[in-house]
Design an enzyme around this catalytic site. Structure first.
Site, mmCIF file in Angstrom:
data_model
loop_
_atom_site.group_PDB
_atom_site.id
_atom_site.type_symbol
_atom_site.label_atom_id
_atom_site.label_comp_id
_atom_site.label_asym_id
_atom_site.label_seq_id
_atom_site.Cartn_x
_atom_site.Cartn_y
_atom_site.Cartn_z
ATOM 1 N N LYS A 50 10.734 -16.719 -52.945
ATOM 2 C CA LYS A 50 11.430 -16.477 -51.433
ATOM 3 C C LYS A 50 10.522 -15.419 -50.663
ATOM 4 O O LYS A 50 10.767 -15.610 -49.424
ATOM 5 C CB LYS A 50 12.853 -16.065 -51.752
ATOM 6 N N LYS A 95 13.231 -27.264 -54.085
ATOM 7 C CA LYS A 95 14.507 -27.906 -54.072
ATOM 8 C C LYS A 95 15.307 -27.406 -52.961
ATOM 9 O O LYS A 95 14.815 -26.667 -52.269
ATOM 10 C CB LYS A 95 15.119 -27.190 -55.247
ATOM 11 N N LYS A 117 20.613 -23.723 -49.873
ATOM 12 C CA LYS A 117 21.404 -23.616 -48.673
ATOM 13 C C LYS A 117 20.907 -22.164 -47.851
ATOM 14 O O LYS A 117 21.199 -22.132 -46.616
ATOM 15 C CB LYS A 117 22.930 -22.952 -49.150
#
Length: 274
Positions: free
Chosen positions: A59, A140, A143
């Site tokens: 991230k 993947k 959200k």
């Protein structure tokens, strides 16, 4: 992190009130023990240990920055969520295995320093397959993806779901096949189609013979819409029943606090805060 957690709890009732634009309701009891234990555990883990976690590295790279402290320490809050209730077994997906290893390390480290207190929880791997992003099938579906077209949400309207699938990344071949290594985008659509219908991948592909990818996207979108319809209906029903939701929050908070409070008090005594 403690401030963020407290705000999340307080925000539940505010969210419900905002949906209905109704009068102020009685405050819901808060469960602050998670955040307090998270702080104590954070003081017991070194920075390189958290920076080693895959999700932090992935991230941070995606954000093209060093990331935020909240992102870095979130796995410790997850550990607090588990250890506050002295959980012994935790169901997790493959992407959470490293985080569970951190939980186990923290429990063992605490026990070694202060005496056996926390059970070291075992991971129970769930057989869930990762759903890939509609815009980048190499990662993947998440959200937190900044690309709003990448993720399908249960609360999306049928129109939004159709739009997102129409924008899904595929390739120049129009035939529907399942070849994840060669045709990741189309294969992701097939996997989603199989998951929401409960039909094996092979049968999904067979039933889609003769469809080009444009028409197949619509077929998958309709299958997802049909699967989500009763769930969305129940969500809308619950959102209209403010009294019931607030009761659930109050009862749940009371039950959680009944378990969490004595655990945290004992932890505070062991570490010398009390």
């Amino acid at each position: 992190m403690a401030l963020q957690s407290a705000r999340k709890v307080r925000g539940c009732c505010s969210f419900i009130r905002a949906l209905h634009k109704g009068p102020e309701a009685a405050p819901v009891p808060q469960v602050s023990e998670h955040a307090q234990l998270s702080w104590i555990l954070t003081c017991m883990v070194r920075l390189p240990r958290l920076q080693h976690l895959h999700q932090w590295k992935a991230k941070s790279a995606k954000q093209q920055s060093d990331g935020t402290v909240g992102l870095l320490t979130y796995p410790v809050l997850q550990a607090a969520d588990i250890l506050t209730y002295k959980s012994t077994h935790v169901p997790v997906g493959e992407d959470q295995v490293q985080h569970m290893e951190l939980v186990q390390d923290l429990a063992q480290g605490f026990n070694k320093k202060y005496g056996k207190f926390f059970p070291v929880p075992k991971s129970i791997l769930t057989p869930m397959k990762k759903v890939k992003s509609l815009r980048d099938p190499s990662v993947k579906m998440s959200k937190s993806d900044p690309d709003k077209l990448a993720t399908i949400r249960v609360t999306d309207s049928p129109e939004d779901i159709v739009h997102k699938f129409r924008k899904a990344v595929t390739d120049c071949t129009s035939e529907v096949t399942y070849e994840p290594s060669r045709r990741a985008g189309v294969s992701n659509l097939v996997a989603i189609h199989a998951a929401v219908t409960g039909v094996p991948v092979e049968d999904v592909v067979r039933s889609s013979t003769g469809l080009d990818t444009a028409r197949y996207k619509l077929k998958v979108a309709n299958a997802v819409i049909e699967k989500f319809a009763p769930i969305r209906s129940e969500i809308e029903k619950l959102k209209r029943d403010r009294d019931y939701l607030e009761k659930v929050l109050r009862v749940g908070s009371a039950k959680a606090k009944e378990i969490a409070y004595p655990v945290l008090q004992e932890v505070k005594k062991l570490v010398g805060i009390l």
